[in-house]
Design a protein around this motif. Structure first.
Motif, PDB file in Angstrom:
ATOM      1  N   ASN A  51      30.456-120.851 -77.173  1.00  0.00           N
ATOM      2  CA  ASN A  51      30.236-120.241 -78.488  1.00  0.00           C
ATOM      3  C   ASN A  51      30.008-118.743 -78.281  1.00  0.00           C
ATOM      4  O   ASN A  51      30.518-117.913 -79.019  1.00  0.00           O
ATOM      5  CB  ASN A  51      29.026-120.949 -79.125  1.00  0.00           C
ATOM      6  CG  ASN A  51      28.736-120.514 -80.540  1.00  0.00           C
ATOM      7  OD1 ASN A  51      29.078-119.411 -80.945  1.00  0.00           O
ATOM      8  ND2 ASN A  51      28.065-121.362 -81.293  1.00  0.00           N
ATOM      9  N   HIS A  52      29.258-118.423 -77.235  1.00  0.00           N
ATOM     10  CA  HIS A  52      29.181-117.058 -76.695  1.00  0.00           C
ATOM     11  C   HIS A  52      29.944-117.062 -75.368  1.00  0.00           C
ATOM     12  O   HIS A  52      29.784-117.978 -74.556  1.00  0.00           O
ATOM     13  CB  HIS A  52      27.719-116.642 -76.484  1.00  0.00           C
ATOM     14  CG  HIS A  52      26.968-116.511 -77.777  1.00  0.00           C
ATOM     15  ND1 HIS A  52      25.767-117.138 -78.009  1.00  0.00           N
ATOM     16  CD2 HIS A  52      27.279-115.810 -78.898  1.00  0.00           C
ATOM     17  CE1 HIS A  52      25.359-116.835 -79.240  1.00  0.00           C
ATOM     18  NE2 HIS A  52      26.246-116.028 -79.799  1.00  0.00           N
ATOM     19  N   GLY A  53      30.749-116.020 -75.160  1.00  0.00           N
ATOM     20  CA  GLY A  53      31.704-116.076 -74.052  1.00  0.00           C
ATOM     21  C   GLY A  53      31.151-115.808 -72.676  1.00  0.00           C
ATOM     22  O   GLY A  53      31.891-115.919 -71.688  1.00  0.00           O
ATOM     23  N   ASP A  54      29.875-115.455 -72.557  1.00  0.00           N
ATOM     24  CA  ASP A  54      29.299-115.140 -71.241  1.00  0.00           C
ATOM     25  C   ASP A  54      28.222-116.138 -70.833  1.00  0.00           C
ATOM     26  O   ASP A  54      27.308-115.809 -70.083  1.00  0.00           O
ATOM     27  CB  ASP A  54      28.744-113.708 -71.221  1.00  0.00           C
ATOM     28  CG  ASP A  54      27.638-113.487 -72.232  1.00  0.00           C
ATOM     29  OD1 ASP A  54      27.432-114.362 -73.104  1.00  0.00           O
ATOM     30  OD2 ASP A  54      26.957-112.449 -72.152  1.00  0.00           O
ATOM     31  N   GLU A  55      28.344-117.383 -71.322  1.00  0.00           N
ATOM     32  CA  GLU A  55      27.382-118.439 -71.009  1.00  0.00           C
ATOM     33  C   GLU A  55      28.166-119.603 -70.386  1.00  0.00           C
ATOM     34  O   GLU A  55      29.138-120.067 -70.986  1.00  0.00           O
ATOM     35  CB  GLU A  55      26.665-118.882 -72.296  1.00  0.00           C
ATOM     36  CG  GLU A  55      26.017-117.706 -73.003  1.00  0.00           C
ATOM     37  CD  GLU A  55      25.465-118.027 -74.386  1.00  0.00           C
ATOM     38  OE1 GLU A  55      24.906-117.124 -75.012  1.00  0.00           O
ATOM     39  OE2 GLU A  55      25.610-119.181 -74.841  1.00  0.00           O
ATOM     40  N   TYR A  56      27.762-120.062 -69.213  1.00  0.00           N
ATOM     41  CA  TYR A  56      28.700-120.854 -68.402  1.00  0.00           C
ATOM     42  C   TYR A  56      28.366-122.327 -68.161  1.00  0.00           C
ATOM     43  O   TYR A  56      29.229-123.081 -67.735  1.00  0.00           O
ATOM     44  CB  TYR A  56      28.942-120.131 -67.071  1.00  0.00           C
ATOM     45  CG  TYR A  56      29.648-118.817 -67.329  1.00  0.00           C
ATOM     46  CD1 TYR A  56      30.993-118.808 -67.668  1.00  0.00           C
ATOM     47  CD2 TYR A  56      28.962-117.614 -67.333  1.00  0.00           C
ATOM     48  CE1 TYR A  56      31.643-117.622 -67.970  1.00  0.00           C
ATOM     49  CE2 TYR A  56      29.604-116.416 -67.626  1.00  0.00           C
ATOM     50  CZ  TYR A  56      30.946-116.433 -67.946  1.00  0.00           C
ATOM     51  OH  TYR A  56      31.585-115.274 -68.267  1.00  0.00           O
ATOM     52  N   SER A  89      32.589-112.011 -72.290  1.00  0.00           N
ATOM     53  CA  SER A  89      31.653-111.255 -73.124  1.00  0.00           C
ATOM     54  C   SER A  89      31.098-112.134 -74.242  1.00  0.00           C
ATOM     55  O   SER A  89      31.702-113.141 -74.615  1.00  0.00           O
ATOM     56  CB  SER A  89      32.351-110.035 -73.723  1.00  0.00           C
ATOM     57  OG  SER A  89      33.467-110.428 -74.503  1.00  0.00           O
ATOM     58  N   ARG A  90      29.961-111.742 -74.744  1.00  0.00           N
ATOM     59  CA  ARG A  90      29.303-112.525 -75.793  1.00  0.00           C
ATOM     60  C   ARG A  90      30.166-112.612 -77.053  1.00  0.00           C
ATOM     61  O   ARG A  90      30.295-113.659 -77.665  1.00  0.00           O
ATOM     62  CB  ARG A  90      27.961-111.874 -76.127  1.00  0.00           C
ATOM     63  CG  ARG A  90      27.124-112.603 -77.168  1.00  0.00           C
ATOM     64  CD  ARG A  90      25.749-111.955 -77.275  1.00  0.00           C
ATOM     65  NE  ARG A  90      24.887-112.610 -78.231  1.00  0.00           N
ATOM     66  CZ  ARG A  90      24.140-113.692 -77.977  1.00  0.00           C
ATOM     67  NH1 ARG A  90      24.202-114.267 -76.798  1.00  0.00           N
ATOM     68  NH2 ARG A  90      23.353-114.208 -78.895  1.00  0.00           N
ATOM     69  N   THR A  91      30.769-111.471 -77.414  1.00  0.00           N
ATOM     70  CA  THR A  91      31.552-111.408 -78.644  1.00  0.00           C
ATOM     71  C   THR A  91      33.041-111.291 -78.321  1.00  0.00           C
ATOM     72  O   THR A  91      33.425-111.019 -77.181  1.00  0.00           O
ATOM     73  CB  THR A  91      31.121-110.203 -79.497  1.00  0.00           C
ATOM     74  OG1 THR A  91      31.369-109.002 -78.743  1.00  0.00           O
ATOM     75  CG2 THR A  91      29.642-110.277 -79.852  1.00  0.00           C
ATOM     76  N   LEU A 118      26.213-126.121 -76.393  1.00  0.00           N
ATOM     77  CA  LEU A 118      25.556-125.704 -75.146  1.00  0.00           C
ATOM     78  C   LEU A 118      25.576-124.180 -75.013  1.00  0.00           C
ATOM     79  O   LEU A 118      26.640-123.570 -74.918  1.00  0.00           O
ATOM     80  CB  LEU A 118      26.273-126.340 -73.954  1.00  0.00           C
ATOM     81  CG  LEU A 118      26.176-127.873 -73.911  1.00  0.00           C
ATOM     82  CD1 LEU A 118      27.243-128.450 -72.998  1.00  0.00           C
ATOM     83  CD2 LEU A 118      24.793-128.315 -73.458  1.00  0.00           C
ATOM     84  N   HIS A 119      24.379-123.599 -74.994  1.00  0.00           N
ATOM     85  CA  HIS A 119      24.217-122.156 -74.791  1.00  0.00           C
ATOM     86  C   HIS A 119      23.392-121.901 -73.535  1.00  0.00           C
ATOM     87  O   HIS A 119      22.706-122.787 -73.020  1.00  0.00           O
ATOM     88  CB  HIS A 119      23.459-121.518 -75.963  1.00  0.00           C
ATOM     89  CG  HIS A 119      24.243-121.405 -77.225  1.00  0.00           C
ATOM     90  ND1 HIS A 119      24.774-120.226 -77.660  1.00  0.00           N
ATOM     91  CD2 HIS A 119      24.572-122.339 -78.145  1.00  0.00           C
ATOM     92  CE1 HIS A 119      25.399-120.420 -78.809  1.00  0.00           C
ATOM     93  NE2 HIS A 119      25.300-121.697 -79.123  1.00  0.00           N
ATOM     94  N   ALA A 120      23.445-120.631 -73.091  1.00  0.00           N
ATOM     95  CA  ALA A 120      22.536-120.111 -72.071  1.00  0.00           C
ATOM     96  C   ALA A 120      22.250-118.652 -72.452  1.00  0.00           C
ATOM     97  O   ALA A 120      22.641-118.206 -73.538  1.00  0.00           O
ATOM     98  CB  ALA A 120      23.162-120.220 -70.690  1.00  0.00           C
ATOM     99  N   GLY A 121      21.610-117.932 -71.561  1.00  0.00           N
ATOM    100  CA  GLY A 121      21.166-116.594 -71.943  1.00  0.00           C
ATOM    101  C   GLY A 121      22.246-115.529 -71.930  1.00  0.00           C
ATOM    102  O   GLY A 121      22.043-114.437 -72.466  1.00  0.00           O
TER     103      GLY A 121
HETATM  104 ZN    ZN Z   1      24.582-118.335 -76.804  1.00  0.00          ZN
END
Ligand code: ZN
Length: 360
Positions: free
Chosen positions: A57-62, A99-101, A143-146
């Motif tokens: 959902n955010h591109g820098d979370e793995y 990247s996040r966005t 699923l997200h991370a920081g």
């Molecule tokens: Zn996130």
């Protein structure tokens, strides 16, 4: 409202394992009649609940992309009762850019719901999830991370909801995910979140924050994999798995610590630019009034650092990452410890992770 321009190359109602794309037309300099191709897997066997699993959902979370790629390539229809829809890289342009966005429109997918079928690329993706995938789902795990600018103790999370019954169902699913920590999460601004869209649609929803720093670790990926299987088993979608073929997670006596973020005093926001010294590590106990961070003037020597003190007692659940900080950044999150040592529901399905990938 007009139809989404996104066309799936899979049939969501067909039995078996299908790997395809959500195809979003995108005309640009490099490809006149091009498309954003968002990978999707559908695994279905007969009637039963539908679980939608999302990462990226955010591109820098793995952790999400890794665990869901692993699951998509190994889960068989014979192991499923009902349907599993897997989208490991939701905001695919952002994921490919790390990247996040999104690099196409700077869209933050998790601030873009409900989206627009005639909006930006990111808004079109949000709209497709909102109007086409959410109605198919009974359970949703995002699923997200920081990412590159935050790091977390690994937790699954739910929000306080107006419907107590729905909240109870979400809490049960959060405990089945079985992360080391389980959080009742406070959002400073819930407008535009996928979370809000799913919850308002009345679904069982669990989110996670499983680490951060723009990478994943052995442990955070293991938490994600165990959690996904626990969530599927809890939803009743995962039939009993055959033993063997994969490394076992083993620890059947796992517990989770329940955390709460009751109000905005959990957050410490930087009012300075500079060099950050965190005085506590993730998971450390924090006392109200204690110095949790110092920020040094990065432009000169001989100046005392600014001290940031905790506004409540609890556990350091999140921190800024990496070493330099800017005004407005979240420096730290201190969460209340509600209860430690809550047993995680384990069963045959969660004690054996997905079959190991082919090794070279
Ligand atoms: Zn996130």
């Amino acid at each position: 409202m007009r139809a989404s321009p996104i066309q799936p190359t899979v049939d969501f109602n067909a039995d078996g394992e299908q790997h395809g794309f959500l195809k979003l037309p995108h005309s640009h300099d490099g490809s006149a009649w091009g498309a954003v191709m968002i990978p999707v897997t559908v695994i279905r066997r007969g009637e039963g609940p539908t679980v939608l699993l999302t990462g990226g959902n955010h591109g820098d979370e793995y952790e999400g992309p890794i665990a869901l790629s692993r699951l998509a390539s190994t889960l068989k229809a014979s192991e499923v009762n009902g349907r599993v829809i897997i989208v490991p890289f939701m905001n695919y342009p952002a994921f490919r850019a790390g990247s996040r966005t999104s690099p196409i429109d700077r869209g933050n997918l998790n601030r873009s719901f409900p989206g627009k079928p005639d909006g930006t690329v990111t808004e079109k993706i949000a709209d497709y999830f909102q109007r086409y995938l959410l109605p198919l789902a009974d359970y949703v795990l995002d699923l997200h991370a920081g990412g590159r600018t935050l790091d977390f103790v690994p937790f699954a999370a739910i929000h306080l909801l107006p419907d107590a019954q729905q909240q109870g169902r979400c809490e049960a699913a959060m405990r089945a995910f079985g992360a080391p920590y389980s959080m009742r999460m406070l959002e400073l601004d819930s407008v535009g979140l996928f979370d809000t869209a799913v919850e308002e649609a009345g679904k069982v929803f669990v989110s996670t924050e499983l680490g951060g720093g723009g990478t994943a670790t052995v442990e955070s990926v293991a938490v994600a994999l165990r959690g996904v299987l626990g969530f599927l088993a809890h939803a009743g979608v995962l039939a009993a798995r055959e033993h063997g073929g994969g490394e076992t997670s083993g620890d059947t006596a796992r517990t989770t610590t329940l955390l709460d973020m009751p109000d905005g005093t959990c957050f410490t926001t930087s009012e300075h630019d500079g060099l950050l010294e965190l005085c506590k590590d993730l998971g450390d106990t924090v006392k109200s009034g204690e110095v949790i961070a110092r920020i040094y003037d990065a432009s000169r020597t001989g100046v005392a650092p600014v001290e940031y003190r905790a506004r409540r007692s609890g556990l350091l659940a999140a921190r800024h990452f990496p070493g330099l900080v800017q005004i407005g950044d979240t420096v730290a999150v201190v969460a209340d410890v509600v209860e430690r040592g809550i047993p995680v529901a384990t069963n045959a399905a969660t004690s054996v992770p997905v079959t190991a990938p082919v090794s070279f």
